[in-house]
Scaffold this active site. Structure first.
Site, PDB file in Angstrom:
ATOM      1  N   GLY A 221       0.740  -1.357  -0.112  1.00 18.68           N
ATOM      2  CA  GLY A 221      -0.048  -0.130   0.067  1.00 18.68           C
ATOM      3  C   GLY A 221       0.987   1.439   0.067  1.00 18.68           C
ATOM      4  O   GLY A 221       1.974   1.325  -0.130  1.00 18.68           O
ATOM      5  N   ILE A 222       0.061   2.465   0.331  1.00 19.49           N
ATOM      6  CA  ILE A 222       0.825   3.585   0.489  1.00 19.49           C
ATOM      7  C   ILE A 222       1.380   4.069   1.623  1.00 19.49           C
ATOM      8  O   ILE A 222       1.036   3.720   2.753  1.00 19.49           O
ATOM      9  CB  ILE A 222       0.062   4.617  -0.394  1.00 19.49           C
ATOM     10  CG1 ILE A 222       0.744   6.075  -0.821  1.00 19.49           C
ATOM     11  CG2 ILE A 222      -1.121   5.104   0.676  1.00 19.49           C
ATOM     12  CD1 ILE A 222       0.037   6.790  -1.798  1.00 19.49           C
ATOM     13  N   GLY A 223       2.556   4.700   1.809  1.00 18.18           N
ATOM     14  CA  GLY A 223       3.192   5.197   2.831  1.00 18.18           C
ATOM     15  C   GLY A 223       4.380   4.710   3.165  1.00 18.18           C
ATOM     16  O   GLY A 223       5.005   3.995   2.503  1.00 18.18           O
ATOM     17  N   ALA A 224       5.140   4.974   4.404  1.00 13.15           N
ATOM     18  CA  ALA A 224       6.412   5.042   4.807  1.00 13.15           C
ATOM     19  C   ALA A 224       6.497   3.210   4.811  1.00 13.15           C
ATOM     20  O   ALA A 224       7.686   2.770   4.411  1.00 13.15           O
ATOM     21  CB  ALA A 224       6.747   5.639   5.874  1.00 13.15           C
ATOM     22  N   ILE A 225       5.721   2.821   5.404  1.00 16.27           N
ATOM     23  CA  ILE A 225       6.093   1.451   6.069  1.00 16.27           C
ATOM     24  C   ILE A 225       5.930   0.434   4.966  1.00 16.27           C
ATOM     25  O   ILE A 225       6.978  -0.321   4.667  1.00 16.27           O
ATOM     26  CB  ILE A 225       5.004   0.931   7.268  1.00 16.27           C
ATOM     27  CG1 ILE A 225       5.382   1.932   8.587  1.00 16.27           C
ATOM     28  CG2 ILE A 225       4.938  -0.315   7.575  1.00 16.27           C
ATOM     29  CD1 ILE A 225       4.577   1.759   9.624  1.00 16.27           C
ATOM     30  N   GLU A 244      -1.663  -2.550  -6.281  1.00 16.50           N
ATOM     31  CA  GLU A 244      -2.285  -1.477  -7.053  1.00 16.50           C
ATOM     32  C   GLU A 244      -1.163  -0.509  -7.712  1.00 16.50           C
ATOM     33  O   GLU A 244      -1.233  -0.224  -8.570  1.00 16.50           O
ATOM     34  CB  GLU A 244      -3.432  -0.555  -6.360  1.00 16.50           C
ATOM     35  CG  GLU A 244      -2.830   0.251  -5.278  1.00 16.50           C
ATOM     36  CD  GLU A 244      -3.428  -0.233  -3.951  1.00 16.50           C
ATOM     37  OE1 GLU A 244      -3.514  -1.360  -3.826  1.00 16.50           O
ATOM     38  OE2 GLU A 244      -3.495   0.477  -3.118  1.00 16.50           O
ATOM     39  N   GLY A 342      -6.745   1.367  -1.872  1.00 18.76           N
ATOM     40  CA  GLY A 342      -7.186   0.045  -2.175  1.00 18.76           C
ATOM     41  C   GLY A 342      -7.114  -0.866  -0.987  1.00 18.76           C
ATOM     42  O   GLY A 342      -6.921  -1.974  -0.983  1.00 18.76           O
TER      43      GLY A 342
HETATM   44  N1  COA Z   1      -3.021  11.304  15.323  1.00 16.03           N
HETATM   45  C1  COA Z   1      -2.592  12.219  15.115  1.00 16.03           C
HETATM   46  N2  COA Z   1      -1.644  12.461  13.796  1.00 16.03           N
HETATM   47  C2  COA Z   1      -1.296  11.242  13.553  1.00 16.03           C
HETATM   48  C3  COA Z   1      -1.750   9.955  13.931  1.00 16.03           C
HETATM   49  C4  COA Z   1      -2.662   9.881  14.984  1.00 16.03           C
HETATM   50  N3  COA Z   1      -3.136   8.818  15.342  1.00 16.03           N
HETATM   51  N4  COA Z   1      -1.064   8.992  12.856  1.00 16.03           N
HETATM   52  C5  COA Z   1      -0.234   9.690  12.015  1.00 16.03           C
HETATM   53  N5  COA Z   1      -0.410  11.090  12.567  1.00 16.03           N
HETATM   54  C6  COA Z   1       0.369  11.857  11.726  1.00 16.03           C
HETATM   55  C7  COA Z   1       1.704  11.600  11.455  1.00 16.03           C
HETATM   56  O1  COA Z   1       2.560  11.948  12.690  1.00 16.03           O
HETATM   57  C8  COA Z   1       2.343  12.348  10.296  1.00 16.03           C
HETATM   58  O2  COA Z   1       2.355  13.671  10.527  1.00 16.03           O
HETATM   59  P1  COA Z   1       3.692  14.592   9.817  1.00 16.03           P
HETATM   60  O3  COA Z   1       3.390  14.471   8.445  1.00 16.03           O
HETATM   61  O4  COA Z   1       3.269  15.889  10.373  1.00 16.03           O
HETATM   62  O5  COA Z   1       5.038  13.929  10.369  1.00 16.03           O
HETATM   63  C9  COA Z   1       0.895  12.100   9.558  1.00 16.03           C
HETATM   64  O6  COA Z   1       0.018  12.013  10.367  1.00 16.03           O
HETATM   65  C10 COA Z   1       1.140  10.732   8.672  1.00 16.03           C
HETATM   66  O7  COA Z   1       1.437   9.737   9.163  1.00 16.03           O
HETATM   67  P2  COA Z   1       2.444   8.760   8.766  1.00 16.03           P
HETATM   68  O8  COA Z   1       2.130   7.465   9.508  1.00 16.03           O
HETATM   69  O9  COA Z   1       3.622   9.093   8.458  1.00 16.03           O
HETATM   70  O10 COA Z   1       1.962   8.559   7.390  1.00 16.03           O
HETATM   71  P3  COA Z   1       2.244   7.666   6.282  1.00 16.03           P
HETATM   72  O11 COA Z   1       2.842   8.450   5.013  1.00 16.03           O
HETATM   73  O12 COA Z   1       3.251   6.463   6.441  1.00 16.03           O
HETATM   74  O13 COA Z   1       1.012   6.988   5.428  1.00 16.03           O
HETATM   75  C11 COA Z   1      -1.390   6.353   5.403  1.00 16.03           C
HETATM   76  C12 COA Z   1       0.123   6.359   6.323  1.00 16.03           C
HETATM   77  C13 COA Z   1      -2.304   5.740   6.723  1.00 16.03           C
HETATM   78  C14 COA Z   1      -2.019   7.824   5.990  1.00 16.03           C
HETATM   79  C15 COA Z   1      -1.367   5.781   4.282  1.00 16.03           C
HETATM   80  O14 COA Z   1      -1.019   4.477   4.354  1.00 16.03           O
HETATM   81  C16 COA Z   1      -2.923   6.030   3.764  1.00 16.03           C
HETATM   82  O15 COA Z   1      -3.066   7.099   3.122  1.00 16.03           O
HETATM   83  N6  COA Z   1      -3.652   4.996   3.671  1.00 16.03           N
HETATM   84  C17 COA Z   1      -4.873   5.235   2.908  1.00 16.03           C
HETATM   85  C18 COA Z   1      -5.537   3.772   2.837  1.00 16.03           C
HETATM   86  C19 COA Z   1      -4.482   2.768   2.210  1.00 16.03           C
HETATM   87  O16 COA Z   1      -3.776   2.110   2.714  1.00 16.03           O
HETATM   88  N7  COA Z   1      -4.774   2.543   1.076  1.00 16.03           N
HETATM   89  C20 COA Z   1      -3.759   1.481   0.226  1.00 16.03           C
HETATM   90  C21 COA Z   1      -3.040   2.107  -0.794  1.00 16.03           C
HETATM   91  S1  COA Z   1      -3.732   3.136  -1.707  1.00 16.03           S
END
Ligand code: COA
Length: 441
Positions: A221-225, A244, A342
């Site tokens: 998926g999308i994101g750092a992890i 995707e 997705g």
């Molecule tokens: N409360 C407050 N802030 C929070 C938080 C919480 N529980 N969890 C995360 N944050 C903040 C983080 O500190 C970070 O802030 P910063 O940018 O100021 O550092 C921001 O939110 C993003 O968090 P992070 O964990 O770094 O996001 P990421 O880039 O790794 O993406 C998702 C994680 C969940 C946002 C991303 O996977 C996503 O958009 N998913 C959507 C659904 C999906 O998974 N679809 C499949 C692929 S399309």
């Protein structure tokens, strides 16, 4: 070649091409790294002549001027997935958000639920038969071009010619603009993370790697992890991809012979995807590469298609998980942050796959360890992306909680066990108060 003459007659300047856009129309924009910046810029330049134009797309890389305050009344964005460049506008009410699964977006177009007037797309130059490739992303764009009344194409020799169900014939274009410009790049996120964050990702990556058996098929998926996980797969054998999207990390794993796709039970030998987010290295890798097939989102993200891959491992991230296993990935409280994308498509597909494992991975805390992402409750106003009925594995840097088929008491114990130690007592007190736990663990 008849098509060539017709193609040549459709070549316009960008100004001429976007003059086809009229007030009140809905304009679809090719997303991700394919965002056709020249067309979008020229459309924005016309803002004084245009009123009430709806700009619709999933995440784009690059500028999104149409969401800036001075364009209000002229353009309004409708995000089908909220990217970084439109997040503020959505949160400030200057843009809209449509919650929708990625697998469903093509159906929105085809069923007339979201009729499209214009599609702005970005493609490779035509081949000898007059077909252009959608390049770095076919996702919802091919379906969009099947319904849009006007198709304006930015035709670019730097767009990789990707293979699969990702071609459009020049006869379908209303107008085209030839432009030899770099394709937008999205470098990997791990470049600016702190050593502490890197350590968290390393631990999460290792836990996930332990869940991945040889010959598994992965979705990232999308994101750092999800990106970071790729770094921990170097000892694996015969992995496959049905996802995707993917990014640069995949290139090395293919070159090292770790991702071979050979043991896939659907499309053996092929990476199946619908878009990429990455750099020129990745674009060169996907160019004319028979190892990779791009298909639209209603195919790649269909849970029933996904489930045909045995040992399907879906790796997605989240913002918060509550003690019962409800996963929020699209909002921080009432603030919309991203979208479904997705996530649930793949959670459900992997759940139905023989030997499949849906995984949600997140760091245990946010904001310098001040917020626990394993939460007593989802923040007021947060949405549920993956329900507690769908969730299987949740992974943090403290371990793996396997929630599937577990009762609330077992879930609570497992999730407290992977929460940051500083928050475990608070979580336990809440669980006792709510009678989720009969006695202290
Ligand atoms: N409360 C407050 N802030 C929070 C938080 C919480 N529980 N969890 C995360 N944050 C903040 C983080 O500190 C970070 O802030 P910063 O940018 O100021 O550092 C921001 O939110 C993003 O968090 P992070 O964990 O770094 O996001 P990421 O880039 O790794 O993406 C998702 C994680 C969940 C946002 C991303 O996977 C996503 O958009 N998913 C959507 C659904 C999906 O998974 N679809 C499949 C692929 S399309």
């Amino acid at each position: 070649m008849r098509w060539l003459e017709k193609y040549k007659s459709k070549i316009k300047t960008a100004e001429e091409a976007v003059s086809l856009i009229k007030s009140g129309q809905r304009v679809y924009v090719h997303p991700g790294c394919a965002m056709p910046e020249i067309l979008v810029d020229k459309m924005c330049e016309r803002y004084k002549e245009l009123e009430n134009v709806e700009v619709v797309h999933i995440l784009t890389v690059g500028n999104s001027r149409y969401v800036e305050p001075e364009y209000e009344g002229h353009f309004r964005h409708n995000a089908l997935f909220i990217g970084k460049n439109v997040r503020k506008a959505v949160q400030e009410g200057r843009a809209d958000f449509t919650p929708i699964f990625l697998s469903e977006i093509p159906r929105l177009f085809h069923r007339g639920k979201l009729p499209l007037d214009v599609a702005l797309i970005h493609v490779s130059p035509p081949d000898e038969h007059g077909f252009c490739s959608f390049g770095v992303g076919v996702e919802c764009t091919k379906p969009a071009t099947e319904v849009a009344k006007t198709i304006i194409a930015q035709v670019n020799p730097n767009m990789p010619r990707t293979l699969g169900d990702c071609f459009i014939h020049v006869d379908k274009f209303t107008a085209c603009v030839e432009a030899d410009v770099p394709i937008k790049e999205l470098p990997q996120v791990d470049l600016d993370i702190s050593p502490q964050e890197a350590d968290v990702y390393k631990k999460i990556g290792e836990y996930i790697a332990n869940l991945i058996e040889d010959e598994s098929t992965l979705q990232l998926g999308i994101g750092a992890i999800p990106d970071a996980v790729l770094t921990f797969l170097h000892g694996k054998k015969n992995l496959g991809l049905h996802t995707e999207m993917f990014s640069d990390g995949v290139v090395q794993l293919v070159e090292e012979g770790i991702i071979t796709n050979e043991k896939k039970t659907l499309h053996p030998g092929k990476i199946i995807s619908s878009f990429v987010l990455g750099t020129r290295t990745l674009f060169d890798f996907i160019d004319d590469n028979p190892r990779i097939e791009f298909h639209p989102s209603h195919y790649v993200n269909d849970p029933f298609v996904i489930a045909k891959n045995n040992k399907m491992i879906a790796i997605n991230s989240a913002l918060q998980v509550d003690l019962t296993g409800q996963v929020c990935a699209d909002s921080i409280g009432t603030k919309f942050f991203s979208g479904y994308g997705g996530q649930l498509d793949f959670i459900r597909g992997a759940s139905r796959s023989e030997g499949g494992k849906p995984i949600i991975a997140l760091s245990s805390t946010a904001k310098n360890d001040t917020i626990s992402r394993i939460a007593t409750q989802l923040a007021a106003g947060a949405g549920v992306t993956t329900s507690r009925g769908d969730v299987h594995y949740v992974v943090t840097e403290y371990g793996v909680a396997d929630l599937y088929g577990r009762c609330v008491q077992e879930r609570v114990k497992a999730l407290i066990g992977i929460a940051h130690p500083d928050f475990r007592e608070e979580l336990e007190e809440y669980a006792l108060k709510q009678k989720f736990l009969p006695v202290k663990v």
